[in-house]
Design a protein around this motif. Structure first.
Motif, PDB file in Angstrom:
ATOM      1  N   SER A  55      -9.356   2.866   4.532  1.00 37.95           N
ATOM      2  CA  SER A  55      -9.259   1.449   4.130  1.00 37.95           C
ATOM      3  C   SER A  55      -8.764   0.609   5.308  1.00 37.95           C
ATOM      4  O   SER A  55      -8.998  -0.584   5.375  1.00 37.95           O
ATOM      5  CB  SER A  55      -8.277   1.320   2.976  1.00 37.95           C
ATOM      6  OG  SER A  55      -6.961   1.443   3.500  1.00 37.95           O
ATOM      7  N   PHE A  60      -5.899   2.683  -7.921  1.00 34.09           N
ATOM      8  CA  PHE A  60      -5.235   2.540  -6.608  1.00 34.09           C
ATOM      9  C   PHE A  60      -6.194   2.003  -5.544  1.00 34.09           C
ATOM     10  O   PHE A  60      -5.956   0.901  -5.010  1.00 34.09           O
ATOM     11  CB  PHE A  60      -4.644   3.891  -6.185  1.00 34.09           C
ATOM     12  CG  PHE A  60      -4.124   3.904  -4.775  1.00 34.09           C
ATOM     13  CD1 PHE A  60      -4.695   4.723  -3.811  1.00 34.09           C
ATOM     14  CD2 PHE A  60      -3.075   3.062  -4.402  1.00 34.09           C
ATOM     15  CE1 PHE A  60      -4.220   4.701  -2.506  1.00 34.09           C
ATOM     16  CE2 PHE A  60      -2.595   3.041  -3.099  1.00 34.09           C
ATOM     17  CZ  PHE A  60      -3.179   3.864  -2.146  1.00 34.09           C
ATOM     18  N   PRO A  61      -7.320   2.664  -5.253  1.00 30.27           N
ATOM     19  CA  PRO A  61      -8.166   2.110  -4.179  1.00 30.27           C
ATOM     20  C   PRO A  61      -8.714   0.733  -4.522  1.00 30.27           C
ATOM     21  O   PRO A  61      -8.763  -0.168  -3.685  1.00 30.27           O
ATOM     22  CB  PRO A  61      -9.287   3.144  -4.029  1.00 30.27           C
ATOM     23  CG  PRO A  61      -9.236   4.008  -5.221  1.00 30.27           C
ATOM     24  CD  PRO A  61      -7.861   3.918  -5.786  1.00 30.27           C
ATOM     25  N   ASP A  85     -10.062  -4.456   1.834  1.00 29.21           N
ATOM     26  CA  ASP A  85      -9.630  -4.881   3.208  1.00 29.21           C
ATOM     27  C   ASP A  85     -10.030  -6.318   3.483  1.00 29.21           C
ATOM     28  O   ASP A  85     -10.802  -6.917   2.689  1.00 29.21           O
ATOM     29  CB  ASP A  85     -10.327  -3.964   4.227  1.00 29.21           C
ATOM     30  CG  ASP A  85     -11.826  -4.266   4.250  1.00 29.21           C
ATOM     31  OD1 ASP A  85     -12.291  -4.849   3.225  1.00 29.21           O
ATOM     32  OD2 ASP A  85     -12.500  -3.907   5.183  1.00 29.21           O
ATOM     33  N   THR A 140      -8.512   8.238   1.841  1.00 29.60           N
ATOM     34  CA  THR A 140      -8.864   6.900   1.305  1.00 29.60           C
ATOM     35  C   THR A 140      -8.031   5.829   1.985  1.00 29.60           C
ATOM     36  O   THR A 140      -8.568   4.817   2.444  1.00 29.60           O
ATOM     37  CB  THR A 140      -8.564   6.868  -0.219  1.00 29.60           C
ATOM     38  OG1 THR A 140      -9.115   8.025  -0.802  1.00 29.60           O
ATOM     39  CG2 THR A 140      -9.123   5.612  -0.845  1.00 29.60           C
ATOM     40  N   ILE A 141      -6.728   6.073   2.064  1.00 31.86           N
ATOM     41  CA  ILE A 141      -5.855   5.052   2.676  1.00 31.86           C
ATOM     42  C   ILE A 141      -6.267   4.866   4.142  1.00 31.86           C
ATOM     43  O   ILE A 141      -6.431   3.731   4.621  1.00 31.86           O
ATOM     44  CB  ILE A 141      -4.373   5.478   2.569  1.00 31.86           C
ATOM     45  CG1 ILE A 141      -3.978   5.554   1.090  1.00 31.86           C
ATOM     46  CG2 ILE A 141      -3.473   4.517   3.321  1.00 31.86           C
ATOM     47  CD1 ILE A 141      -2.566   6.057   0.863  1.00 31.86           C
ATOM     48  N   THR A 199       0.452   7.249  -6.206  1.00 31.75           N
ATOM     49  CA  THR A 199      -0.706   8.133  -6.392  1.00 31.75           C
ATOM     50  C   THR A 199      -0.289   9.590  -6.211  1.00 31.75           C
ATOM     51  O   THR A 199      -0.609  10.455  -7.033  1.00 31.75           O
ATOM     52  CB  THR A 199      -1.794   7.765  -5.368  1.00 31.75           C
ATOM     53  OG1 THR A 199      -1.979   6.349  -5.399  1.00 31.75           O
ATOM     54  CG2 THR A 199      -3.095   8.466  -5.672  1.00 31.75           C
ATOM     55  N   ILE A 200       0.488   9.832  -5.152  1.00 34.90           N
ATOM     56  CA  ILE A 200       0.907  11.227  -4.911  1.00 34.90           C
ATOM     57  C   ILE A 200       1.783  11.714  -6.077  1.00 34.90           C
ATOM     58  O   ILE A 200       1.610  12.829  -6.582  1.00 34.90           O
ATOM     59  CB  ILE A 200       1.701  11.317  -3.576  1.00 34.90           C
ATOM     60  CG1 ILE A 200       0.881  10.735  -2.413  1.00 34.90           C
ATOM     61  CG2 ILE A 200       2.117  12.754  -3.291  1.00 34.90           C
ATOM     62  CD1 ILE A 200      -0.393  11.477  -2.103  1.00 34.90           C
ATOM     63  N   LEU A 255      -0.433  12.577  -8.913  1.00 39.45           N
ATOM     64  CA  LEU A 255      -1.222  13.790  -8.663  1.00 39.45           C
ATOM     65  C   LEU A 255      -0.337  15.026  -8.851  1.00 39.45           C
ATOM     66  O   LEU A 255      -0.740  16.021  -9.470  1.00 39.45           O
ATOM     67  CB  LEU A 255      -1.792  13.751  -7.245  1.00 39.45           C
ATOM     68  CG  LEU A 255      -2.955  12.759  -7.013  1.00 39.45           C
ATOM     69  CD1 LEU A 255      -3.385  12.775  -5.546  1.00 39.45           C
ATOM     70  CD2 LEU A 255      -4.138  13.122  -7.906  1.00 39.45           C
ATOM     71  N   ARG A 280       0.830  -1.217   0.000  1.00 39.71           N
ATOM     72  CA  ARG A 280       0.000   0.000   0.000  1.00 39.71           C
ATOM     73  C   ARG A 280       0.855   1.255   0.000  1.00 39.71           C
ATOM     74  O   ARG A 280       0.493   2.276  -0.582  1.00 39.71           O
ATOM     75  CB  ARG A 280      -0.886  -0.006   1.265  1.00 39.71           C
ATOM     76  CG  ARG A 280      -1.997  -1.001   1.134  1.00 39.71           C
ATOM     77  CD  ARG A 280      -2.929  -0.987   2.304  1.00 39.71           C
ATOM     78  NE  ARG A 280      -3.778  -2.183   2.221  1.00 39.71           N
ATOM     79  CZ  ARG A 280      -4.964  -2.283   2.793  1.00 39.71           C
ATOM     80  NH1 ARG A 280      -5.424  -1.272   3.498  1.00 39.71           N
ATOM     81  NH2 ARG A 280      -5.683  -3.367   2.686  1.00 39.71           N
ATOM     82  N   THR A 338      -6.555  11.448  -0.980  1.00 34.23           N
ATOM     83  CA  THR A 338      -5.805  10.167  -1.066  1.00 34.23           C
ATOM     84  C   THR A 338      -5.496   9.668   0.333  1.00 34.23           C
ATOM     85  O   THR A 338      -5.712   8.484   0.646  1.00 34.23           O
ATOM     86  CB  THR A 338      -4.488  10.409  -1.841  1.00 34.23           C
ATOM     87  OG1 THR A 338      -4.814  11.064  -3.068  1.00 34.23           O
ATOM     88  CG2 THR A 338      -3.772   9.117  -2.107  1.00 34.23           C
ATOM     89  N   VAL A 394      -9.813   0.960   8.334  1.00 35.83           N
ATOM     90  CA  VAL A 394     -10.973   0.714   9.227  1.00 35.83           C
ATOM     91  C   VAL A 394     -11.886  -0.310   8.548  1.00 35.83           C
ATOM     92  O   VAL A 394     -12.258  -0.141   7.383  1.00 35.83           O
ATOM     93  CB  VAL A 394     -11.746   2.041   9.438  1.00 35.83           C
ATOM     94  CG1 VAL A 394     -12.968   1.773  10.271  1.00 35.83           C
ATOM     95  CG2 VAL A 394     -10.830   3.100   9.994  1.00 35.83           C
ATOM     96  N   ASN A 443     -16.775  -0.311   2.670  1.00 36.02           N
ATOM     97  CA  ASN A 443     -15.425   0.118   2.259  1.00 36.02           C
ATOM     98  C   ASN A 443     -15.365   0.399   0.766  1.00 36.02           C
ATOM     99  O   ASN A 443     -14.879   1.434   0.331  1.00 36.02           O
ATOM    100  CB  ASN A 443     -14.418  -1.005   2.607  1.00 36.02           C
ATOM    101  CG  ASN A 443     -13.868  -0.751   3.992  1.00 36.02           C
ATOM    102  OD1 ASN A 443     -14.591  -0.853   4.973  1.00 36.02           O
ATOM    103  ND2 ASN A 443     -12.613  -0.327   4.027  1.00 36.02           N
ATOM    104  N   LEU A 459      -6.578  -1.350  -1.953  1.00 36.53           N
ATOM    105  CA  LEU A 459      -7.199  -1.104  -0.642  1.00 36.53           C
ATOM    106  C   LEU A 459      -8.386  -2.015  -0.362  1.00 36.53           C
ATOM    107  O   LEU A 459      -9.339  -1.617   0.284  1.00 36.53           O
ATOM    108  CB  LEU A 459      -7.642   0.372  -0.580  1.00 36.53           C
ATOM    109  CG  LEU A 459      -6.522   1.400  -0.818  1.00 36.53           C
ATOM    110  CD1 LEU A 459      -7.076   2.815  -0.712  1.00 36.53           C
ATOM    111  CD2 LEU A 459      -5.385   1.198   0.192  1.00 36.53           C
TER     112      LEU A 459
END
Lengths: 247, 316, 131, 567
Positions: C45, A240-241, A247, C41-42, A96-97, A100, A89, C38, C47, C53, A245
């Motif tokens: 994710s 990205f998400p 979970d 979002t991280i 991502t940064i 951007l 991650r 961003t 939690v 989600n 991400l």
């Protein structure tokens, strides 16, 4: 000086276009105006419309991958969750940064081109290209980890326990991990390819900028290449998400 | 439903409960289309004949806008199309849900033939025997590529997708034998991937299933075993003559009762259990030195394996 | 030179291109908003919120995308037709997604066997698929 | 439509009737003037030659198929060869001929002229699109040479991901070719939409656009929005076959039905890419040869756009038996009926246009009327295939083959031939022999109906498609159909002869041989490089025969002359 005919889709998969034969402009208008356009604003509008249509096509090209992702995630949520934990991650977030920021510099490059500040435009384009390279380098390290950990698509999916994420060490190896990594490599691979194409085109525009082709009246190519780059950033904003991400 | 005339003999014999509703709908659409076609093309031909250009004629000013007519022929067809959808969907639901009382058969499609497994577990290639007036549900799977189980006489068709099960059901209403085609392109012999569905009376069906697992009349178990040994092409890889080497698989002469050395050490006593295992899961134990060719899995019923075992016992 | 063509044009009559130049501060502000989103979002994710989600991640990503499209890609002060193209494209991608999921999510709801990979009666996995 | 000189309401400007002497052929000569041209007319003609060649190659494969099916069992080739021939017939006809034919060949030539523009919006992009087409054609040829593909033009997995009939990676070459051809189609779409929006002549607002432009606009929207999904599908197929991704191949955990969703999401809108330009041409021809405006212009124009949008909602009707869920089957069947309505509106409006018209039955008009007859049959048989339970029976049988040949050959190819005859004088500056062209039409029309009406009955009797061999009960109809195929061959051969003779010894064509009121006939035949002496100002619609002046409708022949008499 060859006329800078604004050909909208300056990027992606079609081959390089033969440069326009220099049209004579006997009193037809400013030198950057192609013979078949009547006014610069008509040429500008045409270029922008053509670029937006090209971006629409790119969006649908990626939509196929997002549909693939959604179908397989709805079928095998546990496998996707397991596999998503294998992705780093931190590296994803950093990428991502980086993207951007490159989007910011691309937008500022367009702004400086609009006001005719040629030096600033060149410098900002170079920063954007540098960010693109940074993105590829981070991506390279991610791919190396995947190869070491045996997390490869389809029937090459043989995870090496040592390299797996701590949180999933005790979980069983999912049967459909191969499909996830097939989708992962396709999505990030095709996106990476578009980043590489972006670098190529931005370098070409940077050359034309250094040659002084752009001015306050004519900055369309910088705008178009920035539009393309924003799209590449847009795709990553969703990638990205969705990939990293779960979970 | 009343019977709508079928000109040109478009539709084959109706042999299932579904066929009548499909045929009625087919003929209804056919005649509706014929009427619409005649009206539209008739008007066209009439106008072309009547309004031919005469030299020196001045073009007329355009007529008034006919928005109402336009809206009419935009929304009027919705009525016919809605009806078609409704009837089509009704009879589709009838064909999609198999009744609870249906007998279940397992159908295995593979590149270029159909194999049917009866509820009793025994299998038959190429012919599916079903009782008449009894719903039959087929649970189908494919070993390699897409196939499609298509019986024109029953008006049923369903793709058989590798990697997942799919079902189709029908209730035969006429005795007789009906062709089964493969309707989804599947390679070289796609066009000759035929099978038959033989519809018999309930008594004949019970009798057929019973003696499927018995040696044919007048034959001993060993003789039936010999027939099965060649029918399932075991002889293609296993020689049965003493001392003859060079077979793809081990020579089976005098094997029963002996100790067979296995690949990777150890031996196994060649008895009925070992023969059954090497038929159903050949990769479980491989005789030393026979690792090149891979024996494909055969799925035979127990009585047939025992018959083959009896035949192998005779090879001494 | 013929008279000025009358299709959609944003500028006045001299035919030159007059773009709306936004202040640098606006772009930097948008960038900071994107970075904040961003990080959010991280954070979210980590939690565990179950199915929420995915929904939240998509909403935040859409918000970020909207920022990039309206400001960085100048869709705000651009020809309305470009916005129509962008939204129309998302609509068609949505149609593709919705109808495909309509199939993949509802397989086997009329008859459990259709689309299943395991034959419950005999425990046999559908041949031709994964071992 | 009037050039500046002829415009009654504008100040009388004394420019003669568009008399620029040098047309676009004479402007520059030599091979280089063709290969790196940026003139949309030359690119259009280059496309035309490439597309007609592809059509003849595809037609050759069709005849080979029909020879093989003359009798049951082996006639001239074995099953594997037959499978490759029908795959190539499908792939060449769909990707190399019918998708680029009308938009790229006729569309490229005419769009700027009918809009009153000097060229398309992005001339270099137009040339890039042509060269992408050439690269795609070469890749397809390479795939044919190294052993060609036997998967059907639909490349269904898992057969396409593990077949090695022919050669190991012929599938990769062919899918690569279609991938490249897809981009050629996208770039043409982008070019046309921008041209229609930004390059229209003064006075040419949306209500005065010819219906051919509306149809091309709707087609371009589909090309831009649907073709990328084909590109990603084929890229995934190539990657799965090469590196094993596990998304379409069930042995790796993939799902073949998902591939069908991806493939048909493009391929159904693609059939509207094929038919819409054909409909545009028919509108133009019907209006010209009835000498009156199209009945319900706005409805016909909007039905093109409606077809383009609804075309994206119905792809599942190709998969009713494929194992998709019953819910999506129901939804797709319902929406499929909605798509039938705009096509019906168009046909009814065409027929209504003939009412009280002044009709001349020239060769283009015959093709347009032939289109209406054949497309009506094709459209109506679509109702059988849209109805769920009837489609379960008819799917993947010869009924489907007959249906789509009626719509594609009876529709698009018939309209393409009509358009070719109609704009031939404008494109080449030469007249063709009307009588021989009409004979060629009737041979084509009769042969077509013989070939495919019999296939409807074959299909309804349950004969599966794509079969090298068939049961004896189907032999008689197959033989009947094969004979029809040869009659089509003769008809098309005769048409080619008509055009070759016209090129060699055709008489010089006047600017407006049909006496049409449309804009493209107000410039010389063939037009100058920038299409018009000076950018025209449009004051009326393309079909306003009652507003057109005598000069505009002057057919350029001596009074008692009939084009059909002039060879």
């Amino acid at each position: 000086m060859s006329t800078a005919t604004t050909d909208a889709p300056t990027a992606s998969l079609e081959e390089a276009q033969p440069d326009a034969a220099p049209q004579d402009h006997g009193g037809h208008g400013p030198k950057f105006l192609a013979h078949h356009f009547d006014t610069p604003v008509q040429q500008f509008d045409a270029a922008k419309l053509g670029m937006w249509l090209f971006l629409a096509q790119e969006l649908l090209f990626f939509s196929g991958l997002f549909v693939l992702y959604s179908v397989y995630r709805s079928w095998y949520p546990a496998d996707f969750s397991w596999a998503s934990h294998q992705l780093n991650r931190f590296m994803g977030g950093a990428n991502t940064i980086v993207l951007l920021f490159s989007s910011l510099t691309a937008a500022l490059a367009v702004r400086s081109a609009q006001v005719g500040d040629r030096k600033k435009t060149g410098m900002l384009l170079l920063v954007t290209i540098a960010c693109a390279f940074a993105f590829l380098v981070i991506k390279y390290f991610e791919y190396v980890h995947k190869f070491e950990a045996g997390l490869l698509p389809g029937d090459r999916f043989h995870p090496v326990a040592a390299h797996l994420a701590a949180s999933t060490r005790d979980l069983p190896i999912p049967q459909h991990g191969g499909s996830f990594f097939g989708i992962y490599f396709m999505m990030t691979g095709v996106h990476g390819l578009h980043v590489i194409i972006g670098i190529g085109v931005m370098f070409w525009i940077w050359l034309r900028n250094q040659r002084g082709e752009f001015s306050e009246q004519f900055w369309t190519p910088v705008d178009l290449v920035a539009l393309y780059w924003h799209l590449v950033d847009l795709i990553w904003i969703y990638l990205f998400p969705l990939l990293y991400l779960i979970d | 439903m009343d019977h709508i005339p079928d000109i040109f003999g478009q539709l084959p014999k109706q042999a299932s409960t579904l066929a009548a509703s499909v045929d009625w709908l087919y003929q209804f659409i056919f005649w509706a289309c014929v009427i619409m076609f005649v009206v539209i093309i008739g008007a066209m031909l009439f106008f072309v004949a009547k309004y031919r250009a005469k030299p020196g004629e001045k073009p007329l000013a355009p007529g008034p806008k006919h928005t109402t007519l336009e809206l009419a022929w935009t929304f009027a067809p919705l009525i016919l199309l809605g009806a078609l959808f409704h009837w089509g969907f009704q009879s589709y639901v009838f064909s999609a849900v198999a009744p609870a009382t249906s007998i279940e058969f397992r159908v295995r499609a593979k590149k270029w033939n159909w194999e049917f497994e009866y509820p009793s577990g025994s299998r038959e290639g190429g012919v599916l025997v079903v009782p008449v007036h009894q719903p039959v549900k087929l649970i189908m799977s494919s070993e390699d590529v897409l196939h499609s189980f298509f019986v024109p006489a029953f008006r049923v068709k369903r793709d058989v997708v590798p990697g997942m099960y799919s079902t189709v059901w029908f209730e035969a209403t006429e005795l007789g034998e009906y062709d089964v085609f493969c309707a989804e392109y599947c390679g070289t012999s796609h066009s000759s991937m035929f099978a038959k569905v033989r519809v018999v009376t309930a008594a004949q069906y019970r009798e057929f299933v019973l003696n499927m697992d018995r040696p044919p009349a007048g034959k001993t178990k060993a003789q039936w075993g010999a027939e099965l040994f060649t029918a399932n092409s075991c002889s293609a890889c296993h020689h049965v003559v003493a001392g003859e080497a060079g077979g793809v698989g081990p020579n089976l002469f005098g094997v029963i009762g002996s100790e067979q050395p296995l690949e990777g050490g150890g031996t196994v006593h060649a008895d009925l259990a070992y023969v059954r295992e090497s038929v159903l899961r050949p990769q479980a134990k491989i005789v030393r030195g026979f690792t090149t060719a891979q024996m494909s899995t055969f799925t035979l019923s127990d009585s047939r394996i025992e018959a083959i075992y009896a035949y192998l016992e005779t090879l001494r | 030179m013929s008279s000025h063509p009358q299709n959609e044009h944003t500028s006045d009559d001299d035919g030159a291109v007059h773009a709306h130049v936004a202040p640098t501060k606006l772009y930097i502000g948008i960038f900071l908003a994107l970075v904040a989103a961003t990080v959010l979002t991280i954070g979210l994710s980590l939690v565990h919120l179950g199915t929420w989600n995915l929904a939240i991640a998509v909403v935040i990503a859409t918000a970020k995308a909207a920022l990039v499209v309206t400001f960085f890609m100048h869709l705000k002060d651009d020809n309305r037709f470009h916005a129509l193209i962008f939204v129309g494209t998302l609509l068609f991608a949505g149609i593709f997604l919705a109808y495909t999921l309509n199939d993949t999510q509802h397989r086997g709801q009329v008859d459990r066997v259709n689309g299943s990979q395991m034959n419950d009666a005999t425990g046999e996995r559908a041949p031709g698929g994964l071992p | 439509m009037a050039t500046e000189a002829q415009n009654a309401s504008a100040a009388p400007v004394d420019a003669a009737h568009a008399t620029t002497d040098r047309n676009f052929f004479q402007e520059r000569s030599g091979i280089k003037s063709w290969l790196v041209t940026l003139d949309h007319k030359r690119i259009g003609l280059m496309y035309l030659v490439a597309v007609v060649l592809s059509f003849l190659v595809g037609g050759l494969f069709a005849l080979l198929i029909r020879i093989e099916l003359l009798s049951a069992g082996r006639t001239i080739m074995d099953a594997d060869t037959y499978n490759r021939v029908f795959t190539l017939h499908g792939a060449v006809m769909v990707f190399l001929f019918i998708i680029p034919s009308i938009p790229a060949a006729l569309g490229n030539f005419l769009l700027p002229i009918v809009l009153g523009a000097k060229d398309v919006a992005f001339p270099r992009l137009n040339l890039a699109s042509f060269y992408l087409y050439v690269v795609g054609a070469v890749l397809a040829l390479a795939s044919m040479i190294i052993g060609s593909v036997d998967t059907g033009w639909t490349f269904y997995t898992p057969y396409s991901s593990n077949t090695d009939v022919g050669s190991k990676n012929a599938v990769i070459w062919m899918t690569g070719a279609v991938f490249v051809l897809g981009f050629s189609s996208i770039l043409t779409g982008v070019n046309f939409i921008t041209t229609i929006h930004k390059m229209r002549a003064p006075g040419q607002d949306w209500k005065r656009l010819p219906l051919f432009v509306w149809a091309t606009y709707a087609t371009s929207v589909i090309q831009v929005l649907a073709t990328p999904v084909l590109a990603i599908t084929l890229l995934l197929l190539i990657m799965e076959r090469g590196f094993g991704l596990g998304i379409f191949d069930p042995r790796l955990g993939g799902d073949p039905v998902l591939f069908q969703h991806f493939f048909w999401f493009y391929s159904h809108p693609a059939v509207y890419i094929m038919i819409l330009p054909g409909m545009g041409i028919v509108s133009e021809i019907i209006a010209t040869f009835s000498r009156r405006e199209i009945f319900g212009y706005m409805f016909v124009a909007m039905s093109s756009v409606a077809i383009a949008l609804l075309g994206f909602l119905v792809w599942g009707h190709h998969m009713f038996t494929s194992g998709q869920s019953e819910y999506s089957t129901m939804v797709f069947s319902a929406l499929t009926f909605l798509v039938a309505i705009p096509s019906g509106v168009k046909v009814l409006n065409w027929v209504a246009t003939l009412y009280k018209g002044q009709i001349t039955l020239s060769a283009p008009m015959l093709y347009a009327l032939g289109f209406i007859v054949l497309f009506s049959i094709g459209g109506l048989t679509g109702l059988f295939l849209g109805t769920l339970s009837v489609d379960i029976y008819l799917h993947d049988t010869y009924f489907v083959v007959a249906h789509f040949h009626y719509v594609m050959v009876g529709g698009t190819v018939c309209a393409f031939f009509g358009g070719l005859h109609y704009w031939w004088p404008k494109m080449t500056g030469k007249l063709y022999d009307e009588r021989l062209a009409k004979v060629a039409f009737w041979i084509f029309f009769i042969g077509f109906n013989v070939t495919f009406l019999s296939q409807f009955v074959l299909g309804s009797r349950g004969a599966p498609r794509r079969s090298w061999d068939y049961l004896p009960q189907f032999e008689e109809l197959h033989r009947f159909s094969s004979v029809g195929a040869f009659i089509i061959g003769i008809g098309i051969l005769l048409m080619v002869i008509v055009f070759v003779r016209s090129l060699v010894s055709g008489a010089k064509a006047p600017p407006n041989p049909w006496g049409s009121a449309a804009l493209e006939w107000q410039t010389t035949s063939p037009p100058p490089v920038e299409n018009f002496a000076s950018t025209p100002v449009i004051t009326r619609g393309p079909y306003d025969y009652h507003l057109a002046t005598e000069g505009e409708l002057y057919a350029g022949f001596p009074e008692d002359f009939e084009p059909s008499k002039k060879a």
